[in-house]
Enzyme design. Structure first.
Site, PDB file in Angstrom:
ATOM      1  N   GLY A   1      39.077  37.259  60.952  1.00 30.75           N
ATOM      2  CA  GLY A   1      39.463  38.679  60.912  1.00 30.75           C
ATOM      3  C   GLY A   1      38.442  39.484  61.693  1.00 30.75           C
TER       4      GLY A   1
ATOM      5  N   GLU B   1      24.251  36.890  51.902  1.00 29.45           N
ATOM      6  CA  GLU B   1      23.741  38.248  52.091  1.00 29.45           C
ATOM      7  C   GLU B   1      24.867  39.252  52.333  1.00 29.45           C
ATOM      8  OE1 GLU B   1      21.461  40.887  51.682  1.00 29.45           O
ATOM      9  OE2 GLU B   1      20.046  39.329  52.263  1.00 29.45           O
TER      10      GLU B   1
ATOM     11  N   VAL C   1      27.126  41.542  49.437  1.00 29.52           N
ATOM     12  CA  VAL C   1      26.747  42.801  48.769  1.00 29.52           C
ATOM     13  C   VAL C   1      26.054  43.717  49.774  1.00 29.52           C
ATOM     14  CG1 VAL C   1      25.447  43.873  46.882  1.00 29.52           C
ATOM     15  CG2 VAL C   1      26.374  41.572  46.584  1.00 29.52           C
TER      16      VAL C   1
ATOM     17  N   GLY D   1      26.768  44.887  52.623  1.00 28.68           N
ATOM     18  CA  GLY D   1      26.942  44.576  54.043  1.00 28.68           C
ATOM     19  C   GLY D   1      25.674  44.253  54.798  1.00 28.68           C
TER      20      GLY D   1
ATOM     21  N   ASP E   1      35.622  45.844  43.399  1.00 25.64           N
ATOM     22  CA  ASP E   1      34.728  45.388  44.465  1.00 25.64           C
ATOM     23  C   ASP E   1      33.264  45.543  44.027  1.00 25.64           C
ATOM     24  OD1 ASP E   1      34.205  44.972  47.574  1.00 25.64           O
ATOM     25  OD2 ASP E   1      33.054  46.725  46.958  1.00 25.64           O
TER      26      ASP E   1
ATOM     27  N   LYS F   1      30.072  42.757  42.971  1.00 27.42           N
ATOM     28  CA  LYS F   1      28.745  42.910  43.572  1.00 27.42           C
ATOM     29  C   LYS F   1      27.671  43.099  42.491  1.00 27.42           C
ATOM     30  CE  LYS F   1      30.567  44.792  47.907  1.00 27.42           C
ATOM     31  NZ  LYS F   1      31.021  46.039  48.589  1.00 27.42           N
TER      32      LYS F   1
END
Lengths: 429, 429
Positions: free
Chosen positions: A13, A129, A132, A134, A201, A205
């Site tokens: 993607g 990494e 969470v 980004g 979401d 996280k």
């Protein structure tokens, strides 16, 4: 320079495409940093016919046979998302001795220990990494840099979509539905925004953060979760009146009794560093025994920022292939009890419509007293509603969430109380 | 659980004491995180008779024979500071196969490559998180998390003492000498504050940051350095008038031509995240190709915060002893040219006392034009000095530092210009 390392990519993607492109464009730098070239040997996709020009991947590298691909690689990057087939493919890759990198927060939050056990047994890297916050280097600092410290609290904005929405509501006074529609138009929110606005979401996280911070297994299902759909323009205005903003926070706490993790809309003072995080940015605030207060700030999503995190993990895993060793194992030795939301300590903002008659304040205050909840401040709203109703806004001191919930329950039963129109938790007041 | 790992500590000042104490008090947690107990086998000090009760170290572990001690350890922590004997002891420890952890920015900035070469040859850890920005996980993120990204800029407040002084000057309007004396009383500044106020401390840190960020050797001597002693209360007031604060920044830039690193007092807009860093706190702002803007914030000094960084490094090095492998090697493959300050792009704030007569503005503007420096804004100070002098404040657009310096030189030569009373670089305007 060592022999080339074979890299397999699962999913192509926007993030996968950015990673693939970078592997080609930055090949020389990556090779120099690793000590060996990284060779992309295949990209597993569902649909071979879909054009992916932005990835820069030659057509012959695409395959639908992910099961075969993972057995042919030294390093596997999983960017498919979802529980299956991602889990099976990662386990298969690990079994074949590959170091794995994933951004799959859902899988880690649901079943991280299974992946860890496999990676630890095989002595390979399992790093995530990108799962969470980004681009923000956060999980490696927690797993490694702070491994000699004790984290007391992790509190952060880890979902950009909801921060964009709440920030926009704060700046414009608009209603949530209106801002959500705009966020969808701008691409900050998905067509189906459920995972973001319901907090799911952030919940996954929070589970990952709590697990790493407290050396204790915390699953997504252990995290109390409330989304932002109930946050009104009036809530935002009320928050502003008492010098606060509303943020969707993931809060992980360690106390003498155990650990807790929760996600909910939260009043934060404007003077708090997290209050100054605007738009779709993320920021995470840590409180530790030795280092004290730390904050990490950056982009929480987007193709290139997420690719930065994925590639950082990839370089580390690749260095381990060249130099030996592997990244940190699961650290869950502490086995701290996970506390239910009822026993965590928070404070509340409460807005009430009450009948405007003598003694009402005393009776309201009495309900708080009965549950041993102390009132930090109380103000009577300037706006009075029709029908002889008055508006009361209260902020409590910290108490157990159970006591606060019982107080709200008690208020609702009071004849003087027409409506409890808002209940929001607050931090750092 | 593996066999205990022997830890040697060189130096037992405030940081060393905090590290030693933590090794004892947190022994169980550290052992669980490493997979082996960490056993303190000796603490090298200069004076055996000095009592160090805060370290909690049994008397028999103290020794003056550091040379012997480092050969008896699996892991060596160097907190002595200075070039020698720290360098020789670290090299000796590495030669004997110990992983080493140091906070010694002076040594790393002066002679990092020698240490790296030894550690890389022996395959042991060389880590130094505590050398820059104290407790803030910053070097590991640069060396590992961002290893797949390209850092374009590192800009940060890396010296707490000068930030305390400048912040206090901004809030109170006081003169530097006054605030410095107060900082010394409060323990935020040393009795001899030279290393801090002249920028030398930040200079060594900038060298370390630039080396890691740009995969290029940058030594302390490559870093242009100006301290804060010339910053006046009037500079701070002028900065405030144009919406800025003055901060001592370490700025490392990568451009098409090469890399540069510099330390100097800098005007920063109040809206910039670094402007909101108060007191003795540190913060470092990164701009990268993929991740975009990142910021790290926390305590830059202090015994316990620094101990957090040292212990994080220690746990990682210890994990490598148990699991194999080692931390990242030196990454200096890029060999980018180091640009002199003259060719770096900056903008200037300039304050002039000029003769108040016709045509002066045109003649001043002409000097800027001659050197192709474009004026961003110009204001005539409200205060006029005696003797018919007027005050001019100018901010330039970005130009090479050489062009700006030549402009200032040209202004000084102008008959109309009585004095160029302030020249400060600015960022982010």
């Amino acid at each position: 320079m060592a022999e080339p390392l074979k890299v397999a990519l699962l999913g192509c993607g926007v993030v996968g495409s950015a990673v693939a492109r970078q592997l080609t464009e930055d090949a020389d730098d990556l090779a120099a940093r690793v000590g060996a070239p990284l060779e992309l040997v295949g990209v597993a996709v569902r649909d071979l016919d879909k054009p992916r020009p932005e990835s820069g991947v030659p057509t012959e590298l695409f395959t639908t046979d992910a099961e075969d691909l993972v057995t042919r690689a030294d390093l596997v990057i999983e960017l498919m998302g979802g529980l299956e087939p991602a889990r099976s493919l990662l386990l298969r890759a690990i079994e074949h001795g590959a170091g794995v990198v994933t951004a799959n927060k859902a899988l880690l939050g649901a079943d991280g220990p299974t992946l860890y056990a496999a990676a630890d047994a095989r002595g390979v890297d399992l790093s995530f990494e990108a799962s969470v916050a980004g681009a923000i280097p956060l999980l490696r600092p927690l797993r490694e840099s702070l491994a000699g410290d004790d984290v007391q609290r992790v509190m952060g904005i880890v979902n950009g979509t909801t921060n964009f929405i709440l920030d926009k509501m704060d700046r414009t006074g608009a209603a949530l539905s209106e801002v959500l529609a705009e966020a969808q138009e701008l691409g900050y929110a998905e067509a189906d925004p459920t995972a973001d606005v319901e907090g799911y979401d952030a919940q996954a996280k929070a589970a990952i953060l709590a697990s790493l911070a407290f050396h204790t297994r915390v699953a997504t299902s252990d995290v109390h979760c409330e989304g932002i759909m109930g946050v009104t323009a009036e809530d935002i205005r009320d928050a502003r009146k008492i010098g606060c903003v509303v943020k969707l926070l993931a809060i992980c706490d360690r106390s003498a009794d155990g650990v807790s993790a929760r996600v909910h809309p939260t009043l934060v003072p404007r003077s708090h560093p997290l209050a100054t995080v605007h738009g779709a940015f993320n920021a995470v605030f840590l409180d530790t025994a030795l280092a004290g207060e730390l904050m990490f700030y950056g982009q929480g999503a987007g193709a290139r920022p997420t690719a930065s995190a994925v590639l950082g993990d990839l370089v580390q895993a690749a260095r381990h292939r060249v130099d030996g060793g592997h990244g940190p194992r699961e650290s869950a030795y502490a086995h701290l009890p996970i506390l239910p939301i009822a026993s965590t300590h928070t404070s509340y903002f409460i807005r009430l419509d009450v009948l405007d008659r003598p003694g009402v304040l005393a009776r309201v205050a009495n309900v708080f007293g009965e549950h041993e909840v102390s009132i930090e401040s109380m103000r009577q709203g300037v706006r009075r509603t029709e029908d002889g109703l008055a508006l009361l806004q209260l902020v409590t001191h910290q108490a157990t969430d159970a006591a606060l919930a019982a107080t709200v329950e008690g208020l609702r039963k009071l004849d003087d109380v027409h409506d409890v129109s808002s209940v929001l938790r607050a931090e750092g007041l």
